[in-house]
Design a protein around this motif. Structure first.
Motif, short mmCIF file in Angstrom:
data_model
loop_
_atom_site.label_atom_id
_atom_site.label_comp_id
_atom_site.label_asym_id
_atom_site.label_seq_id
_atom_site.Cartn_x
_atom_site.Cartn_y
_atom_site.Cartn_z
N HIS A 257 63.20 -10.63 10.95
CA HIS A 257 63.00 -11.95 10.34
C HIS A 257 63.08 -11.85 8.82
N TYR B 118 71.42 -9.69 6.76
CA TYR B 118 72.19 -9.68 8.01
C TYR B 118 73.36 -10.65 7.93
N ALA C 33 73.68 -14.36 8.32
CA ALA C 33 72.93 -14.77 9.50
C ALA C 33 71.81 -15.72 9.10
N THR C 34 71.47 -16.60 10.01
CA THR C 34 70.33 -17.50 9.84
C THR C 34 69.39 -17.29 11.03
N HIS C 35 68.25 -17.92 10.97
CA HIS C 35 67.30 -17.78 12.08
C HIS C 35 67.85 -18.36 13.38
N CYS D 214 77.39 -8.32 14.60
CA CYS D 214 76.42 -8.43 13.50
C CYS D 214 76.36 -7.11 12.76
N ASP E 68 70.61 -17.59 14.50
CA ASP E 68 71.35 -16.47 15.09
C ASP E 68 70.43 -15.39 15.66
N LEU E 69 69.13 -15.48 15.42
CA LEU E 69 68.23 -14.39 15.78
C LEU E 69 68.29 -14.03 17.26
N ILE F 105 66.65 -11.14 7.62
CA ILE F 105 67.50 -12.33 7.71
C ILE F 105 67.18 -13.28 6.57
#
Length: 195
Positions: free
Chosen positions: A67, A75, A37-39, A87, A41-42, A70
């Motif tokens: 945060h 994640y 996951a990256t930010h 997720c 995807d938050l 990730i």
């Protein structure tokens, strides 16, 4: 990308304007896959987990921890056309122990083995990183973990770092799976996808 569309009413519109389409897509890029996951995807991860946090199924995660996790690469998302549809978190607890958590699949994609695919992928990631024991804590989905090779464990089986953060009020069941090898995971994959 190339689309093969059946000659039925509305199929072309569904194929072009919905995520799942109505025909067959041939693409040179990855249409559906699992990735860290990256930010970006938050917001989508929050869409997936907040309803389960609200009803008590999932433990509420402080957003700053989300945060941080990730950023730390804990994640993962199963993305379809670059939109997360599932997720999960894989966090190392000790040199040879990790925890699987926050495993959530979008309601539109449940009963399609998406959770099994994510579990299988994360088991491979754990094995590649020399993890031999995978823990999962749950108050709701006990049978699911048992069916996938986890066994009930005791509080004292958890590493000290995880025992310190165990929520006694929720009193989740603790499950543990001994990870063996990639070949063993391959065999489980064959079993769960044979239906």
């Amino acid at each position: 990308r190339a689309h093969f569309v059946p000659p039925t009413r509305g199929a072309l519109l569904r194929e072009l304007y919905t995520r799942d389409g109505a025909g067959t897509l041939v693409a040179s890029d990855i249409y559906e896959g699992i990735r860290p996951a990256t930010h970006r995807d938050l917001a989508r991860i929050l869409e997936l987990i907040e309803p389960l946090e609200d009803d008590g199924t999932l433990l509420r995660r402080p957003r700053d921890h989300l945060h941080r996790d990730i950023d730390a690469g804990c994640y993962y998302v199963l993305a379809r056309d670059d939109r997360a549809i599932a997720c999960a978190m894989l966090k190392r607890l000790a040199p040879r122990q990790a925890e699987l958590g926050c495993l959530v699949v979008d309601a539109n994609y449940r009963r399609q083995s998406k959770a099994d695919a994510l579990l299988s992928y994360l088991e491979r990631v754990a094995i590649a990183n020399d993890v031999t024991d995978l823990f999962a804590l749950s108050t709701q989905t006990m049978l699911w973990f048992l069916e996938r090779g986890f066994a009930e464990a005791d509080f004292l089986d958890l590493p000290d770092s995880r025992r310190a953060n165990y929520d006694l009020a929720r009193n989740p069941k603790i499950y543990r799976k001994h990870l063996q090898s990639h070949r063993h995971v391959d065999g489980e994959d064959a079993f769960w996808t044979a239906a």
